[in-house]
Every structure is written in structure tokens, then in C-alpha cells.
Write an enzyme that holds these catalytic residues in place. Structure first.
Site, PDB file in Angstrom:
ATOM      1  N   ASP A 286     -54.045 -44.706 -66.232  1.00 27.13           N
ATOM      2  CA  ASP A 286     -53.720 -44.128 -67.531  1.00 27.13           C
ATOM      3  C   ASP A 286     -53.575 -45.236 -68.581  1.00 27.13           C
ATOM      4  O   ASP A 286     -52.951 -46.268 -68.318  1.00 27.13           O
ATOM      5  CB  ASP A 286     -52.386 -43.378 -67.377  1.00 27.13           C
ATOM      6  CG  ASP A 286     -52.064 -42.464 -68.538  1.00 27.13           C
ATOM      7  OD1 ASP A 286     -52.837 -41.526 -68.773  1.00 27.13           O
ATOM      8  OD2 ASP A 286     -51.033 -42.688 -69.207  1.00 27.13           O
TER       9      ASP A 286
ATOM     10  N   GLU B 226     -58.886 -45.491 -67.771  1.00 29.19           N
ATOM     11  CA  GLU B 226     -58.866 -44.611 -68.937  1.00 29.19           C
ATOM     12  C   GLU B 226     -58.644 -45.524 -70.136  1.00 29.19           C
ATOM     13  O   GLU B 226     -57.529 -45.921 -70.454  1.00 29.19           O
ATOM     14  CB  GLU B 226     -57.732 -43.591 -68.844  1.00 29.19           C
ATOM     15  CG  GLU B 226     -57.863 -42.540 -69.940  1.00 29.19           C
ATOM     16  CD  GLU B 226     -56.580 -42.225 -70.692  1.00 29.19           C
ATOM     17  OE1 GLU B 226     -56.562 -41.210 -71.395  1.00 29.19           O
ATOM     18  OE2 GLU B 226     -55.600 -42.989 -70.606  1.00 29.19           O
TER      19      GLU B 226
HETATM   20  C1  NOJ Z   1     -53.553 -40.374 -71.286  1.00 27.76           C
HETATM   21  C2  NOJ Z   1     -53.429 -39.114 -70.492  1.00 27.76           C
HETATM   22  O1  NOJ Z   1     -54.701 -38.702 -70.111  1.00 27.76           O
HETATM   23  C3  NOJ Z   1     -52.739 -38.124 -71.379  1.00 27.76           C
HETATM   24  O2  NOJ Z   1     -52.759 -36.849 -70.825  1.00 27.76           O
HETATM   25  C4  NOJ Z   1     -51.340 -38.608 -71.622  1.00 27.76           C
HETATM   26  O3  NOJ Z   1     -50.731 -37.738 -72.543  1.00 27.76           O
HETATM   27  C5  NOJ Z   1     -51.345 -40.007 -72.202  1.00 27.76           C
HETATM   28  N1  NOJ Z   1     -52.247 -40.876 -71.543  1.00 27.76           N
HETATM   29  C6  NOJ Z   1     -49.987 -40.624 -72.091  1.00 27.76           C
HETATM   30  O4  NOJ Z   1     -49.729 -40.940 -70.760  1.00 27.76           O
END
Ligand code: NOJ
Length: 563
Positions: free
Chosen positions: A219, A288
Site C-alpha cells: 500500500d 501500489e
Molecule cells: C491505498 C489503498 O488502496 C486505499 O484503499 C487506502 O485508502 C489508502 N491506500 C490508504 O491506505
């Protein structure tokens, strides 16, 4: 571009699984509910692994299942070594891993290292400690500016809207320091310059690798390190040329400037890669990282860092042939330059489902959710394009990510009652952005049972729209022309022909067409408004029944031909 061949993704003979894998993202809360409380759980997933193996994906990625007070679904983690009781236990995860292994499915899990929950032991200790203490040094605490510290430390904004800093108030009413939260106030950012934080996460990685997971989706991988001194964002840094002058704060990519994509993040991932590589069995990790510049993004997938990075620039590209050809070329080139596979993705838990996005009346990027007050998508057009888009991504070299329910052609829930919304984005923007609840609705499995088979009791944590009845898996399994059967056929052919390990040669069939050859399959997607004449070749499969008539391909459809 015509006739140009782009470099192959890999040599076929010894390619590890992740070079061509199709990975299915599961939202544990909404996949399947085994205990009937209206919230999906790990036993629910285990019970449906056969469906996923039958679909033909090679791996699953479980979105955050950690113990969490769920201020941002599971992305505010209170304990990185525990499963949230709503989803089950560590033993339930062991059962899931065993079941998946038996079916040849790999299992990746989420890792959330940028921030913890404000309920995490470390943050509670920080609150109970003095400024300058070792406990506070695990997070990013600063004194405010001005004589009384009441002026916010810098101008950074939270990804969810509003300032990225919150000031503490002590029990006696006196004010204290400010802390940084790139997302909601319940998600304090960790200080990754602190060796203790780094050691803790290496240990967390090992905890789950020892348990047998095949890897991690990381993440906010572009956010862990901030520019030294935490200076104000100048409004320009980090914005790529292509986005200069646009309303960057409201695009899909809004993570620019001193908070994001700092060079210092890469050292962290090189260390993690060493940890993964010390385990047998080709463990993998995917970043991500919302980094729109493909060359910057490729830095995350150098051979000693991540195996994949999500291709959000591709996801954000609207239904336009020239833009798609361009983003595909840039993606393949940048990935090949560092010897990594490109990845393809159309939907996930943070964006409007592509079956709805592609049916919106006016072209544009991805809206931040759709509510009843917004222009509504054309459901038929959206699904028609979504099926064609899927046949495009599954024919491309590299790896692909699917979001649960897209194989059913599910649309977004666009009329969800605002009183039921849970996404902090909705609240932090005072309702200006509907947020992400509409793409996270519990899946419809059976048409004739309560909650469409999601939960035996008929309970669901968010309501399913009545239209989901026509999208249930059982109905689609019986219908050879369904979206589900199209996915199964495309995934089968992709695997059989090893399209993920192939290479792409562009064909010029006109401005509104995306056409290429990969591994002796000619792929043609018609994005124009009239039918188009196909090159020769036996039709292997098409995105819709009736897409091909004689040698003509209908608008908004795709076909794979033997070449
Ligand atoms: C990216 C995640 O995919 C999302 O769902 C989340 O709200 C944010 N990061 C914060 O962790």
C-alpha cells in the site's frame, strides 16, 4: 507505430509465475460471508476457491485483513500480526492457504507500511509520551509554527481531502504537537527514517512469509519517505509535463510533490526484496505507487526491488484508441528497460468499476465515485466496452490484475444511499466526492437466494442494488454468452498460448482501432462508431455474441483471431 515490435516480456523457458500471472483481487468484506453476519470472511473465501480456480486465474491478492478499527476499511492497521476477528483467525488463513495451494493458486496479501491505525500500540504510546521521545520518533510529529504553535507545520493536503496534519489536544485541554497523516487522521504516517520502523516491518514480512504467503501488495509504496525537512509543496514538484496546468488535485493522480515518490523509498524495497529472495518459492511483491511517469514508475520494478507495479496510467486512460496505443507502448518500453513485466489493470477497490466508468456520458478520467446526483452511466454501453477492454488486457504481454466481480460485468452501485456510506473520502470532502463504497458492494453469487448468495442470512454490510440479480455467478455459468464465460475462455486461451510471455507487434487498422499480434493471435479492438473490416484469420473468440458478422467487427467490441 505500425509494424513496430516491442520487446518480449521474458524468455518463456524459465519464466517465474509472476511474469505472466493473472491475479484476482479479493475484498474480504464483500467476497463471501460464511458465518452469516453480513460481512465477508476468510472461510467464505476458502469455500469459493474452486470458483476462482475454475475462472482460470493464477493467484489471488487479499486486500487488508488485519485487525483494524476500520476508519478506512482495513487500511488503518492496529495489529500487523493479527487477522481482524470480523474476517476470522490465523487458522482460517492457514486453511485458505492450504486450499489455495491444493488448487494451484498463489496467495498474496496486503501490507500497509505508510501509516498505522491511531489505535496501534505504537501510536497510543506516542500520545502518552513527551515531544522528542523515542515513542514519538516512530511517527512524524512536529511543533506548529507561530508563537503558540497553532499554525499548521506545512501546506500538505490529505489524499482524502483537508489538511494532512492534526493537532493533538491533551486530556487537560492544553494543545500539543501536530502529526502527519497522508490519509485520514486515524492513519498517522510512520517515520521511515527511524531504523526501528524498518526493523519492525522486516519482521512483519517474515511473519507472513513464514506462514506461507506468496507475496505482498504494498500500500502507498510511493509515500513512505518524505522530502527531508518536510517543506511546503510548491505546487509544481513531481507533476509530470503531461499533467501541468490540469486540476491535478482532483485527477486520479493527485500524489505529487514533497510527500511522494522520493528517491529514498527504493532503499527500503531493496532490503525487502532481499528478505523475499531468502525464502524458497518465488515470492513476489507489487507496488501500489501512483506515479504517472512510466520511467519513474519503472524504478520500482528494477531487478532488486518490486516484481510488479500497478499500471494506473493505463487504468486512467479513457476509451480512446490513440491514447491506449500510446500508454501501452510507453508501459511496455519502460518495463522492458528494467527487465520487468508490464502490468495491466482496469479496476480495483479505489476506483469506479470499469463497466460503469466506460459507460459515462462524457469522456473523462475516473470520477471519484458516482452518486445518485451525478450523471448516470449507460450500463449496456459500459458493459460492452468493459468486455472489449478485458479482451485487450488479457492479450497483452505481462501480468494482469482483476478486481472481484469484474468477471461478472458488475457495474458500480451508483445510487447508494448517502446515509449508508462508509468511505472517509465522502466525509472528508463533505460529500463532494461520493467515494469508493459503490465498487465494494457484496458480490452476487446466486439469483434465487437472499443477498444473492453472499450470505445465507440475507445480511449484507452494504446493500446490493436490485440489478445485481442479472449478474449472479450461477446464472452466468449457465449462459455461454455471459461475461463470466468470456473471462473463463479468455483466461484459458491466454494461458494456453502464453500470451503473458509473448511480445506485441502493432498493426495499423485505422485511427480508432487498437490492433496487434501477440504469439500468433491477432487482437483487434474497435473503439470507433462504425463497423470495421477485419484482417484474415479464424475467429478464436469475441467479446460479445454477434460482435463479428462476416469479416466486420462491431463498434466497442474486440476479437482474437488466429494469425
Ligand atoms: C491505498 C489503498 O488502496 C486505499 O484503499 C487506502 O485508502 C489508502 N491506500 C490508504 O491506505
Amino acid at each position: 507505430m505500425t509494424g513496430e515490435s516491442l520487446p518480449p516480456a521474458a524468455q518463456i523457458a524459465d519464466a517465474p509465475w509472476w511474469r505472466s500471472a493473472v491475479i484476482y483481487q479479493i475484498w474480504p468484506q464483500s467476497f463471501a460471508d460464511a458465518d452469516g453476519d453480513g460481512t465477508g470472511d476468510l472461510p467464505g473465501i476458502t469455500a469459493r476457491l474452486g470458483y476462482l480456480a475454475g475462472l482460470g486465474v493464477g493467484a489471488i491478492w487479499l486486500s487488508s485483513f488485519y485487525r483494524s478499527p476500520r476508519a478506512d476499511a482495513g487500511y488503518n492497521v492496529a495489529d500487523y500480526r493479527q487477522i481482524d476477528p470480523a474476517f476470522g483467525t490465523l487458522e482460517d488463513l492457514d486453511d485458505l492457504l492450504t486450499g489455495a495451494r491444493r488448487l494451484g493458486l498463489r496467495v498474496m496479501i496486503d501490507l500497509v507500511p505508510n501509516h498505522t491505525s491511531d489505535q496501534h500500540t505504537w501510536f497510543r504510546q506516542a500520545l502518552a509520551s513527551q515531544p522528542g521521545s523515542a515513542e514519538r520518533a516512530r511517527y512524524l510529529f512536529l511543533d506548529g509554527k507561530g508563537d503558540d504553535g497553532s499554525v499548521i507545520p506545512n501546506n500538505w493536503i490529505s489524499d482524502f481531502g483537508g489538511p494532512a496534519w492534526t493537532r493533538l489536544t491533551n486530556a487537560d485541554g492544553t494543545t500539543d504537537q501536530w502529526y502527519l497523516h497522508s490519509f485520514a487522521p486515524q492513519q498517522p504516517d510512520l517515520n521511515w527514517q527511524n531504523p526501528e520502523v524498518r526493523e519492525e516491518f522486516s519482521s512483519i514480512l517474515r511473519f507472513w512469509l513464514d506462514r506461507g504467503v506468496d507475496g505482498f501488495r504494498v500500500d502507498v509504496a510511493h509515500g513512505l519517505v518524505k522530502e527531508e525537512g518536510l517543506p511546503d509543496w510548491d505546487g509544481v514538484s513531481g507533476v509530470p509535463d503531461s499533467l501541468r496546468g490540469t486540476d491535478v488535485a482532483h485527477g486520479v493522480f493527485k500524489n505529487f510533490g514533497q510527500m511522494w515518490d522520493q528517491d529514498g523509498v527504493h532503499e527500503i524495497y531493496r532490503n525487502w526484496r532481499k528478505v523475499l529472495d531468502s525464502y524458497p518459492g518465488d515470492r513476489a511483491m507489487v507496488a501500489e505507487a501512483w506515479v504517472p511517469d512510466h520511467d519513474r514508475l519503472a524504478r520500482y520494478i528494477r531487478s532488486d526491488e518490486f516484481h510488479h507495479a500497478f499500471n494506473f496510467d493505463f487504468l486512467a486512460t479513457y476509451w480512446n484508441a490513440e491514447s491506449l496505443r500510446d500508454v501501452i507502448t510507453r508501459s511496455l518500453r519502460a518495463a522492458a528497460a528494467v527487465g520487468a513485466p508490464a502490468t495491466w489493470v482496469l479496476s480495483n477497490h479505489d476506483v469506479v468499476r470499469h463497466a460503469s466508468r466506460l459507460g459515462l456520458p462524457s469522456p473523462g478520467g475516473s470520477p471519484p465515485g458516482i452518486s445518485a446526483a451525478d450523471p448516470q452511466p449507460d450500463e449496456d454501453l459500459g458493459l460492452r466496452r468493459a468486455r472489449a477492454a478485458t479482451m485487450l488486457i488479457l492479450a497483452l504481454p505481462g501480468s494482469a490484475y482483476l478486481w472481484q466481480g469484474e468477471e461478472l460485468g458488475l457495474p458500480e452501485h451508483t445510487t447508494l444511499d448517502n446515509t449508508l456510506r462508509q468511505d472517509p473520502i465522502f466525509f472528508r470532502t463533505n460529500g463532494a466526492e461520493a467515494g469508493r463504497d459503490g465498487c465494494r458492494i457484496p458480490l452476487p453469487w446466486q439469483s434465487a437466494t437472499p443477498a444473492f448468495g453472499f450470505s445465507e442470512t440475507g445480511r449484507t454490510w452494504l446493500p446490493q442494488p436490485p440489478s445485481y440479480r442479472q449478474y449472479t455467478a450461477d446464472v452466468q455459468l449457465r449462459d455461454p454468452s455471459s461475461t463470466l464465460q468470456m473471462y473463463r475462455a479468455a483466461l484459458g486461451l491466454r494461458r494456453q498460448r502464453q500470451l503473458g510471455l509473448g511480445s506485441l507487434t502493432w498493426l495499423d487498422l485505422g485511427q480508432d482501432v487498437v490492433a496487434f499480434v501477440n504469439s500468433y493471435i491477432t487482437v483487434v479492438v474497435n473503439l470507433g462508431s462504425s463497423t470495421l473490416t477485419l484482417p484474415g484469420g479464424q475467429v478464436l473468440m469475441a467479446s460479445l455474441p454477434g460482435a463479428v458478422t462476416g469479416s466486420r467487427l462491431a463498434p466497442d467490441t474486440a476479437v482474437w483471431l488466429a494469425s
